[in-house]
Scaffold this active site. Structure first.
Site, short mmCIF file in Angstrom:
data_model
loop_
_atom_site.label_atom_id
_atom_site.label_comp_id
_atom_site.label_asym_id
_atom_site.label_seq_id
_atom_site.Cartn_x
_atom_site.Cartn_y
_atom_site.Cartn_z
N GLU A 152 59.75 46.68 22.42
CA GLU A 152 59.10 45.47 21.88
C GLU A 152 60.10 44.64 21.11
OE1 GLU A 152 56.77 43.53 21.33
OE2 GLU A 152 54.82 44.42 21.72
N ASP A 153 59.84 43.35 21.02
CA ASP A 153 60.66 42.51 20.16
C ASP A 153 60.26 42.64 18.69
OD1 ASP A 153 58.21 41.31 20.68
OD2 ASP A 153 58.99 39.28 20.90
N ILE A 154 58.94 42.60 18.43
CA ILE A 154 58.50 42.58 17.03
C ILE A 154 57.14 43.25 16.88
CG2 ILE A 154 57.49 40.23 17.28
CD1 ILE A 154 58.55 39.73 14.36
N ASP A 156 54.26 43.09 14.25
CA ASP A 156 53.85 42.22 13.14
C ASP A 156 52.72 42.92 12.38
OD1 ASP A 156 52.66 40.00 11.71
OD2 ASP A 156 53.75 38.64 13.00
N GLY A 158 50.80 45.06 13.65
CA GLY A 158 50.68 46.40 14.25
C GLY A 158 49.45 46.52 15.14
N LYS A 184 57.75 43.34 10.81
CA LYS A 184 57.56 42.40 9.70
C LYS A 184 56.86 43.05 8.54
CE LYS A 184 56.92 37.93 11.45
NZ LYS A 184 56.10 36.74 11.68
N PHE A 205 58.02 33.32 10.10
CA PHE A 205 57.98 33.22 11.55
C PHE A 205 59.41 33.09 12.04
CE2 PHE A 205 57.05 31.85 15.79
CZ PHE A 205 55.95 32.64 16.10
N VAL A 206 59.84 34.03 12.87
CA VAL A 206 61.22 34.06 13.33
C VAL A 206 61.29 33.77 14.83
CG1 VAL A 206 62.16 35.56 11.53
CG2 VAL A 206 61.12 36.60 13.55
N ARG A 218 63.65 30.81 22.91
CA ARG A 218 64.02 32.11 23.50
C ARG A 218 65.50 32.15 23.86
NH1 ARG A 218 59.20 34.92 24.55
NH2 ARG A 218 57.48 33.72 25.40
N1 HPA Z 1 58.08 35.16 15.93
C1 HPA Z 1 57.79 35.15 17.25
N2 HPA Z 1 56.79 35.87 17.78
C2 HPA Z 1 56.07 36.63 16.93
C3 HPA Z 1 56.32 36.69 15.56
C4 HPA Z 1 57.38 35.90 15.03
O1 HPA Z 1 57.67 35.88 13.81
N3 HPA Z 1 55.42 37.55 15.02
C5 HPA Z 1 54.66 37.99 16.05
N4 HPA Z 1 55.03 37.45 17.21
MG MG Z 2 55.64 35.04 21.59
#
Ligand code: HPA
Ligand code: MG
Length: 239
Positions: A152-154, A156, A158, A184, A205-206, A218
């Protein structure tokens, strides 16, 4: 074929109380993120970012170590990596590059296989809370008996993971673990424990490194804090 008997049910080997160490990025009030003008930022995003939170070199260095940790924990067992699209695509690509470097040319078993899934709960900056899992050509039945590693990328709140993991368990994988580049610090977190975590980040928000706002950003290598003033512009583009 990989040795599906390892890791066994009494694995994991790392402390059950929580994830391994990760890099904790402090709140920006404590330690400001990097100013934009000390890095190369794509001109098409000039004015749309606040600061650089994680430079690309640090993402790479941390991903290399995560790959080494995964390699050593799975101890030769075949891993079935599930890349969560779209945000996880860049991290997945770099992680498997480092993972491949861990294996010798004479590794007698297949180290890993992979598939892609799409999980959506976000529209713009808010999570709808309604998590939808889309298999992208993948047959969920094929997860049976496999050591699934979600990339996963992130993470947040959960909640996405809390919804997705029971879905995967329905197909009887041997194990399911999560490797996320970011987690996060959010007040309403479901306290989801990430098995392999790159960075714990403050509640902003990143974007960048495949993380998007309305499909933009992206294509940027660094992970940056978005400038909220630019949101209407991207909201309009998304119409
Ligand atoms: N950035 C982009 N996508 C996301 C984020 C974020 O901070 N949090 C959950 N999805
Ligand atoms: Mg997204």
């Amino acid at each position: 074929m990989g040795d599906a008997t390892k890791p066994s049910a009494d694995w994991p080997t790392f402390p059950a109380t929580g994830p391994r160490k990760c890099i904790v990025i402090p709140d920006v009030a404590e330690q400001p993120a990097y100013p934009l003008d000390v890095f190369s930022i794509p001109v098409h995003y000039e004015g749309d970012l606040e600061s650089v939170l994680i430079p690309s070199g640090l993402i790479q260095a941390r991903s290399e170590k995560l790959a080494e940790d995964i390699f050593s924990d799975y101890d030769g067992a075949m891993i079935h990596i599930l890349c969560c699209l779209k945000g996880g695509a860049q991290f997945f690509s770099d992680l498997i590059m480092y993972l491949k470097r861990c294996y010798s040319r004479r590794t007698p078993t297949v180290p890993f296989t992979f598939d892609f899934i799409r999980v959506s709960s976000y529209k713009g900056m808010t999570s709808s809370g309604d998590v939808q899992v889309h298999a992208t050509g993948m047959d969920f039945e094929q997860l049976k008996g496999k050591h699934v590693l979600l990339v996963e990328d992130i993470v947040d709140t959960g909640r996405t993971m809390a919804a997705l993991i029971p879905e995967l368990h329905k197909h009887q994988p041997a194990t399911v673990r999560v490797c996320s580049l970011l987690q996060k610090r959010v007040p309403n977190s479901a306290n989801f424990v990430v098995d392999y975590l790159g960075f714990q980040v403050p509640n902003h928000f990143v974007v960048g490194y495949c993380l998007d706002y309305e499909e933009y950003f992206r294509d940027m290598d660094h992970i940056c804090i978005i400038n909220k003033a630019c949101l209407p512009k991207y909201d309009a583009l998304a119409q």
